[in-house]
Design a protein around this motif. Structure first.
Motif, PDB file in Angstrom:
ATOM      1  N   LEU A 193       0.861  -1.191   0.000  1.00  0.00           N
ATOM      2  CA  LEU A 193       0.000   0.000   0.000  1.00  0.00           C
ATOM      3  C   LEU A 193       0.890   1.231   0.000  1.00  0.00           C
ATOM      4  CD1 LEU A 193      -3.015   0.886   0.200  1.00  0.00           C
ATOM      5  CD2 LEU A 193      -2.628   1.130   2.674  1.00  0.00           C
ATOM      6  N   LEU A 194       0.827   2.021  -1.072  1.00  0.00           N
ATOM      7  CA  LEU A 194       1.613   3.249  -1.158  1.00  0.00           C
ATOM      8  C   LEU A 194       0.856   4.370  -0.438  1.00  0.00           C
ATOM      9  CD1 LEU A 194       3.915   5.024  -2.298  1.00  0.00           C
ATOM     10  CD2 LEU A 194       2.496   5.351  -4.347  1.00  0.00           C
ATOM     11  N   VAL A 195       1.509   4.977   0.541  1.00  0.00           N
ATOM     12  CA  VAL A 195       0.901   6.048   1.321  1.00  0.00           C
ATOM     13  C   VAL A 195       1.710   7.324   1.135  1.00  0.00           C
ATOM     14  CG1 VAL A 195       0.338   6.859   3.642  1.00  0.00           C
ATOM     15  CG2 VAL A 195      -0.037   4.462   3.029  1.00  0.00           C
ATOM     16  N   HIS A 196       1.013   8.394   0.767  1.00  0.00           N
ATOM     17  CA  HIS A 196       1.655   9.699   0.668  1.00  0.00           C
ATOM     18  C   HIS A 196       1.343  10.479   1.949  1.00  0.00           C
ATOM     19  CE1 HIS A 196       2.871   9.532  -3.585  1.00  0.00           C
ATOM     20  NE2 HIS A 196       1.781   8.789  -3.745  1.00  0.00           N
ATOM     21  N   ALA A 197       2.362  10.790   2.697  1.00  0.00           N
ATOM     22  CA  ALA A 197       2.187  11.572   3.928  1.00  0.00           C
ATOM     23  C   ALA A 197       2.785  12.949   3.681  1.00  0.00           C
ATOM     24  CB  ALA A 197       2.876  10.895   5.098  1.00  0.00           C
ATOM     25  N   ASP A 198       2.004  13.989   3.918  1.00  0.00           N
ATOM     26  CA  ASP A 198       2.454  15.329   3.555  1.00  0.00           C
ATOM     27  C   ASP A 198       3.070  16.109   4.712  1.00  0.00           C
ATOM     28  OD1 ASP A 198       0.208  15.736   5.022  1.00  0.00           O
ATOM     29  OD2 ASP A 198      -0.973  16.650   3.416  1.00  0.00           O
ATOM     30  N   SER A 199       3.227  15.490   5.857  1.00  0.00           N
ATOM     31  CA  SER A 199       3.853  16.205   6.972  1.00  0.00           C
ATOM     32  C   SER A 199       4.388  15.206   7.989  1.00  0.00           C
ATOM     33  CB  SER A 199       2.838  17.132   7.660  1.00  0.00           C
ATOM     34  OG  SER A 199       1.888  16.362   8.370  1.00  0.00           O
ATOM     35  N   GLU A 200       5.277  15.697   8.826  1.00  0.00           N
ATOM     36  CA  GLU A 200       5.815  14.844   9.890  1.00  0.00           C
ATOM     37  C   GLU A 200       4.708  14.437  10.857  1.00  0.00           C
ATOM     38  OE1 GLU A 200       9.531  15.979  11.990  1.00  0.00           O
ATOM     39  OE2 GLU A 200       8.280  15.819  13.793  1.00  0.00           O
ATOM     40  N   GLY A 201       3.715  15.334  11.056  1.00  0.00           N
ATOM     41  CA  GLY A 201       2.615  15.007  11.962  1.00  0.00           C
ATOM     42  C   GLY A 201       1.826  13.805  11.497  1.00  0.00           C
ATOM     43  N   VAL A 202       1.591  13.709  10.179  1.00  0.00           N
ATOM     44  CA  VAL A 202       0.862  12.559   9.642  1.00  0.00           C
ATOM     45  C   VAL A 202       1.661  11.277   9.890  1.00  0.00           C
ATOM     46  CG1 VAL A 202       0.029  11.488   7.522  1.00  0.00           C
ATOM     47  CG2 VAL A 202      -0.338  13.929   7.912  1.00  0.00           C
ATOM     48  N   VAL A 203       2.965  11.332   9.680  1.00  0.00           N
ATOM     49  CA  VAL A 203       3.806  10.158   9.916  1.00  0.00           C
ATOM     50  C   VAL A 203       3.739   9.732  11.372  1.00  0.00           C
ATOM     51  CG1 VAL A 203       6.161   9.246   9.821  1.00  0.00           C
ATOM     52  CG2 VAL A 203       5.362  10.783   8.027  1.00  0.00           C
TER      53      VAL A 203
END
Length: 445
Positions: free
Chosen positions: A20-30
């Motif tokens: 599953l490819l996940v695009h996280a746009d910030s450190e908070g999301v990670v």
């Protein structure tokens, strides 16, 4: 944050798996992701230039770069640059070079993210003097397996820092890093090329100290007799090295023309075509040239997606490092592959300096040899297994960023400090959230 299933393969295209490819746009999301159930774990993936399965994670999650190219901060007074982990080394150089700085360590492609360069502790043609990439990392921000943000550096939690440098992404997600830079007077390289027709002479020339800052040899393994080589030696050009017309803008960087490589079902890169290419390259070797930095450091980047030229069979690259005491293995390994009818299409020889403290960092003092093998005619696994044992016996190791076949026992023999690395990983990721196909194959996770 967005996600979708996708098939992943390494740059060599010899391994494949779905995740599953996940695009996280910030450190908070990670950080929030670390609190969610994930049966098969997670691995970060930058620009996909690892040859094997280091950035794949079957049935798990593959995390795209966090805030790629979100900004570059240069501190010219201190000579450091800070950028997000998804920033490519190529972008960093294009930003810093016109300002009189460059990255002190560059691998063979600029299409590597800052996070990937740290995870693989990449090295360049100047390892003897500059060491590997990790030596120049002043500090990095990491999201650990508990979702906590940490600041690591060689002087702050050095055990955790050096486990992350070269740790192949299995200790956490690097989100940002600060790198010390090298000041330069021009954007050009002064390159001296020489033809060398004898392997022993090649080793003697490359071992000469002191030498130029950068030194690499392209060995023609398909030559009718012996192993002729094109030896390149280079330094950053000074103002006085430039023609008068170029001295008005010594740090100018021109946009490089990049040609696309078409997808091909059957590789045109066989012994016959490579023999012709090597002959032409050898014939053009000799003399002193001024080259743009990207043309010297990253010649293959001039062809986008060149790995597709190897066809559906892909490219197997075998790169190992051995100490000086095992220099005889360099030619013997090529001899063995040639005798088996699977000659390396290309061999790149580099002189290596002292290792960094990373337990999983590849470079050791001595030699590094990278062999490009086309598995289209059959994989030479038996011979490579034999070479693995000889590399181990010599006190050497293979490069994890290029590997796609080594098992746990061999890896443990090559990297005897793995227990030390495991202790650091257990501190950063006690629940084992960071996993990859390479990690499972080699027993690292």
């Amino acid at each position: 944050m967005s996600s979708r299933p996708q098939e992943f393969t390494g740059w060599g295209r010899t391994t494949r798996s779905r995740a599953l490819l996940v695009h996280a746009d910030s450190e908070g999301v990670v950080r929030r992701m670390m609190h969610r159930p994930m049966a098969h774990g997670l691995i970060a993936r930058g620009l996909g230039r690892s040859y094997g399965d280091a950035a794949a994670n079957a049935d798990g999650i593959v995390l795209a770069p966090v805030a790629p190219d979100a900004g570059v901060e240069l501190d010219p007074a201190r000579g450091v640059v800070t950028a997000t982990a998804g920033t490519s080394l190529g972008r960093l150089v294009r930003y810093t070079l016109p300002r009189g700085f460059t990255l002190p360590v560059l691998p063979g492609t600029a299409q590597v993210t800052l996070g990937g360069a740290i995870a693989a502790d990449v090295h360049g043609k100047n390892h003897v003097g500059a060491g590997s990439f990790g030596r120049w990392v002043e500090g990095l921000d990491l999201v650990d397996g508990a979702g906590a943000a940490r600041r690591l550096g060689p002087g702050e939690d050095p055990e955790l820092f050096w486990a992350t440098v070269g740790g192949m992404g299995l200790t956490g997600i690097v989100t940002r890093a600060t790198i010390r830079l090298l000041p330069v007077a021009t954007s050009r390289m002064r390159v001296v090329t020489r033809r060398v027709d004898d392997f022993d002479e090649l080793l003697a020339r490359m071992a000469t100290e002191p030498g130029p800052a950068y030194r690499v040899a392209w060995v023609d393994c398909l030559a009718p007799t012996g192993y002729r080589a094109a030896l390149e030696e280079a330094d950053h050009a000074g103002i006085d090295d430039l023609p008068a017309a170029e001295r008005r803008d010594p740090l100018g960087v021109r946009t490089r023309r990049v040609l696309p490589a078409p997808p091909v079902p059957i590789s045109p890169l066989g012994p016959r075509s490579i023999r012709l290419f090597n002959a032409l390259r050898y014939a053009r070797t000799g003399g002193i040239q001024l080259r743009a930095a990207d043309a010297f450091f990253h010649p293959l980047d001039a062809v986008s997606g060149w790995n597709r030229l190897y066809g559906r069979g892909g490219l197997l690259q075998y790169q190992y490092a051995v100490p000086d005491s095992a220099a005889d293995l360099l030619r013997a390994s090529i001899d063995r592959l040639r005798a088996a009818g699977t000659p390396p299409l290309l061999a790149v020889l580099k002189r290596m300096g002292a290792a960094t403290p990373g337990p999983l960092s590849f470079p050791i003092a001595g030699w590094s040899l990278a062999l490009d093998l086309s598995p289209a005619g059959g994989r030479p696994d038996r011979i490579l297994d034999e070479l693995d044992r000889e590399v181990v016996a010599a006190g050497g190791r293979i490069y994890l960023a290029k590997d796609s076949r080594t098992g746990p026992e061999t890896l443990s023999a090559m990297y005897p400090r793995i227990p030390e690395w495991r202790r650091a990983r257990a501190c950063l990721d006690p629940d084992g959230r960071f996993r990859s196909d390479l990690g499972r194959r080699t027993g690292l996770c």
